[in-house]
Design an enzyme around this catalytic site. Structure first.
Site, PDB file in Angstrom:
ATOM      1  N   HIS A 134       0.848  -1.370  -0.033  1.00 19.69           N
ATOM      2  CA  HIS A 134      -0.046   0.038   0.092  1.00 19.69           C
ATOM      3  C   HIS A 134       0.818   1.078  -0.224  1.00 19.69           C
ATOM      4  O   HIS A 134       0.707   2.336  -0.897  1.00 19.69           O
ATOM      5  CB  HIS A 134      -0.987   0.011   1.233  1.00 19.69           C
ATOM      6  CG  HIS A 134      -1.725   1.175   1.455  1.00 19.69           C
ATOM      7  ND1 HIS A 134      -3.050   1.357   1.000  1.00 19.69           N
ATOM      8  CD2 HIS A 134      -1.369   2.521   1.860  1.00 19.69           C
ATOM      9  CE1 HIS A 134      -3.686   2.548   1.345  1.00 19.69           C
ATOM     10  NE2 HIS A 134      -2.418   3.206   2.046  1.00 19.69           N
ATOM     11  N   GLU A 135       1.843   1.290   0.849  1.00 16.46           N
ATOM     12  CA  GLU A 135       2.806   2.630   1.081  1.00 16.46           C
ATOM     13  C   GLU A 135       3.509   2.981  -0.212  1.00 16.46           C
ATOM     14  O   GLU A 135       3.792   3.890  -0.584  1.00 16.46           O
ATOM     15  CB  GLU A 135       3.383   2.534   2.432  1.00 16.46           C
ATOM     16  CG  GLU A 135       2.523   2.506   3.589  1.00 16.46           C
ATOM     17  CD  GLU A 135       1.621   3.658   3.700  1.00 16.46           C
ATOM     18  OE1 GLU A 135       1.762   4.771   3.139  1.00 16.46           O
ATOM     19  OE2 GLU A 135       0.511   3.490   4.522  1.00 16.46           O
ATOM     20  N   HIS A 167       1.699   4.816  -2.951  1.00 15.69           N
ATOM     21  CA  HIS A 167       1.977   6.007  -2.524  1.00 15.69           C
ATOM     22  C   HIS A 167       3.368   6.427  -3.229  1.00 15.69           C
ATOM     23  O   HIS A 167       3.461   7.528  -3.820  1.00 15.69           O
ATOM     24  CB  HIS A 167       1.987   6.689  -1.290  1.00 15.69           C
ATOM     25  CG  HIS A 167       0.600   6.345  -0.638  1.00 15.69           C
ATOM     26  ND1 HIS A 167      -0.361   7.153  -1.238  1.00 15.69           N
ATOM     27  CD2 HIS A 167      -0.100   5.898   0.474  1.00 15.69           C
ATOM     28  CE1 HIS A 167      -1.475   7.007  -0.445  1.00 15.69           C
ATOM     29  NE2 HIS A 167      -1.239   6.181   0.634  1.00 15.69           N
ATOM     30  N   HIS A 206       3.391   6.654  -6.937  1.00 13.73           N
ATOM     31  CA  HIS A 206       2.924   7.918  -7.440  1.00 13.73           C
ATOM     32  C   HIS A 206       3.784   9.133  -7.392  1.00 13.73           C
ATOM     33  O   HIS A 206       3.839  10.148  -8.298  1.00 13.73           O
ATOM     34  CB  HIS A 206       1.600   8.034  -6.289  1.00 13.73           C
ATOM     35  CG  HIS A 206       0.610   9.043  -6.812  1.00 13.73           C
ATOM     36  ND1 HIS A 206      -0.401   9.378  -6.064  1.00 13.73           N
ATOM     37  CD2 HIS A 206       0.409   9.883  -7.882  1.00 13.73           C
ATOM     38  CE1 HIS A 206      -1.232  10.557  -6.884  1.00 13.73           C
ATOM     39  NE2 HIS A 206      -0.693  10.622  -7.793  1.00 13.73           N
TER      40      HIS A 206
END
Length: 669
Positions: free
Chosen positions: A457-458, A461, A464
């Site tokens: 998940h992290e 980020h 991105h």
């Protein structure tokens, strides 16, 4: 100031902050110099006799704070992840000064007039320039740029106080979380815990000069050890400690901070022309309004609660919050023949990172990772990796995996450098922080499946931040609406159990044997298991956030008891299940009272509508392929905020996201 490293751009790769030479005493003078530099730059902008133009107003504003940007990025990274006493002290002192500095710029009427003039002529600009002037104008409007002088003065006072309260909440929560770690003197009470978990608990006790073992707390209400601990009394102690945070009186009690924060936010919203704080926040999110947020939550809550009640009946109606995780895990083992605790030897951290997280990104996006042991972070635990693709370097990825007393709870990503060509920044520097217990030296770090998902998940980020290459800093990296920013990270979770990914990293730490295929299939079959509990605990926290921030001024002033208000709010929302407490209670809801998610904790499930729809798109188009990854990267991840995020999504998907994929995933259809 002569040797202050923040006064000039770092000469390290990707302009990585030179942590090896940064000292605590460098921060405050750099903050002062940076604020002065930006004030003088803004003064020059508003005093410019030439007519307002994009170059002499918007671009000049984007270039106005190089020193402040550098010191703030480094300092707040450290303040979150390695907050020593001097850092905590400075954070408390500097936060209101930074708030006042920001207000002096945002509330500058002459500056707003120039930006407004450029906005009226925006059709002559290119798309990214139009996006920048539109975003800047909206942000200044919502910040109070159109208020009269008296209202601006009141707003500045409110913002300074709110900034100080946020810092105090975070400091109090970290301290109380450390104090409430559960000290265990009898090893027999640890029965059920894996050997590396026991090792980490012993190490944590030694670090504080204690005998025995110390079970440290993670940020959410539910603690990972509750799924495995056999000792009933110790499970109850752990849950009680978790829920006690911020409620015990004394300097670490957060209840008065919560009440004052809610009152001031309500007052600020009224000053800015909104009914309540939730309305103010939603106005600048993709949701657009509180009513849109309510429409989604009202559709999800009843079905989630029904599922949670059904799960409770299956576990036994007398199940408690302290027992739920253990009983649910036992039922999972019986029904699916899957023991999550027993799978941890297949999730060794280094293999998960390299053969799971990195390998998937390479297959999808063509990126490569090389560790740079010559580059250092702010703590010895921080690792640095160079990231590149076929076109050249993209930047640096930093990973800070382990928990420490000086680190706040939870997991997060932040950027140290964004890719903004206006400033000559062609590479990004991003960091992921987790809170995995660190075992004794020589003992491998074995992750839970939950931690594996968190790392993926992290890292979403991080991708991105690494991929978003734009011209202007305000539009760079992950600077997108809060209810969109979780979308790329949640999409990256789809690969955790993917048949093309799992076999690569799920290998036994001792034998190297892959996770048996039949176990992997049973693991995938459990994906929807426990969604009643998981969705309800999340929605309970979301409804609590909304309840606090939909209070008008008079209503907020009338609340005097945090615990009573919370109980009433959960009951009114229909999520008051004693065995399913909110993922975060008010007194330790750091996202809301010490972070950027006030009235926006709904963002996770709002973004999950896009996420589930995107997963469906990948499945429809062949899954884990370079072509699919490139399309997603170019259309969404690489755009930053250079265009409306929902428009970027529609261009990628060919239309709006369907909520049906989310409903099926969560068992809510």
């Amino acid at each position: 100031m002569a040797d202050n490293p923040f006064l000039s751009r770092s000469t390290l790769p990707a302009a990585l902050p030179p942590f090896a030479v940064i000292r605590d005493e460098h921060y405050e003078p750099a903050f002062e110099a940076g604020m002065l530099e930006q004030r003088e730059a803004v003064d020059r902008i508003v005093a410019d006799p030439a007519p307002p133009s994009f170059a002499n107003t918007l671009e000049a504003l984007e270039r106005s704070a190089p020193v402040l940007d550098r010191v703030a990025a480094a300092f707040f990274t450290v303040a979150s992840a390695h907050a020593t006493a001097p850092v905590r002290d400075l954070e408390e002192r500097i936060a209101p000064r930074l708030a006042a500095h920001a207000d002096a710029i945002r509330l500058n009427g002459a500056l707003f007039a120039r930006i407004d003039a450029v906005w009226h002529d925006r059709e002559a600009l290119d798309p990214e320039q139009r996006r920048l002037v539109e975003r800047t104008r909206i942000e200044l409007q919502l910040a109070g740029a159109a208020l009269d002088d008296a209202a601006k003065a009141e707003l500045t006072t409110l913002n300074e106080r709110l900034s100080a309260l946020s810092t105090r909440f975070d400091a109090a929560l970290v301290a109380d979380t450390n104090e409430l770690a559960v000290h265990v003197l009898e090893e027999r009470e640890l029965a059920g815990l894996a050997a590396d978990t026991v090792s980490a608990a012993r190490r944590a006790a030694r670090a504080r000069g204690l005998e025995g073992w110390l079970l440290t707390l993670v940020l959410p209400t539910g603690q990972p050890v509750l799924a495995d601990l056999e000792h009933v009394g110790l499970r109850e102690r752990v849950m009680a400690a978790s829920r006690a945070r911020g409620t015990r009186g004394g300097e670490h009690d957060t209840r008065e901070i919560v009440l004052e924060t809610v009152r001031l936010r309500a007052r600020r919203a009224r000053l800015l022309g909104f009914r309540d704080h939730a309305g103010l926040v939603a106005a600048d999110e993709t949701a657009g309004s509180s009513e849109a947020v309510s429409a989604l939550l009202d559709r999800l809550v009843p079905a989630a609660v029904r599922n949670a009640r059904r799960e409770q009946a299956e576990l036994g109606d007398d199940v408690t919050a302290a027992d739920w995780a253990r009983l649910a895990e036992q039922r999972r083992r019986r029904e699916f023949d899957v023991d999550l605790a027993a799978l941890r030897p297949w999730f060794e951290a280094e293999r998960v990172l390299r053969d799971g997280v990195f390998a998937t990104a390479e297959r999808l996006y063509g990126v490569r990772f090389a560790e740079r042991t010559d580059l250092v972070g702010y703590h010895p635990d921080v690792r640095v990796f160079a990231v590149a693709d076929e076109d050249g370097p993209l930047g640096l990825y930093l990973l800070d995996l382990y928990t420490r007393d000086e680190k706040r709870g939870g997991a997060w990503m932040n950027s140290l450098v964004d890719r903004a060509s206006l400033l000559g920044e062609a590479q990004a520097v991003v960091i992921n922080n987790l809170n995995v217990p660190k075992p004794d030296a020589g003992t491998p770090t074995l992750l839970t499946l939950d931690s594996v998902e968190t790392l993926f998940h992290e890292f979403g980020h991080a991708l991105h931040g690494l991929f978003a290459a734009v011209r202007y800093p305000k539009l760079a990296g992950t600077n997108v609406p809060r209810d969109f920013v979780e979308f790329p990270s949640q999409v990256n979770e789809m690969w955790v159990l993917h048949p093309d990914v799992l076999p690569g990293y799920a290998r036994h730490v001792e034998t190297g044997e892959p996770l048996p295929a039949d176990v992997a299939e049973r693991l995938r079959a459990t994906a929807a298991y426990g969604q009643g509990f998981a969705t309800t605990e999340y929605l309970a926290a979301t409804m609590l956030d909304q309840a606090w921030h939909r209070l008008r001024v008079e209503e907020a002033d009338a609340v005097t008891d945090v615990v009573a208000f919370e109980a009433d709010a959960l009951a009114a929302a229909g999520v008051d299940l004693p065995a399913v407490p909110p993922r975060y209670a008010s007194t330790y809801f750091a996202h809301v009272f010490a972070g950027g998610y006030s009235a926006a904790y709904y963002a996770y499930i709002w973004s999950e509508v896009l996420d589930a729809d995107t997963v469906a798109w990948f499945e429809e188009h062949g899954g884990l392929t370079r072509e699919n990854g490139e399309r997603f990267r170019r259309a969404v991840l690489g755009r930053g905020n250079a265009e409306d995020p929902l428009e970027a999504y529609r261009a990628f998907r060919g239309g709006d996201a369907s909520i049906e994929h989310l409903l099926r995933r969560r068992g809510l259809a």
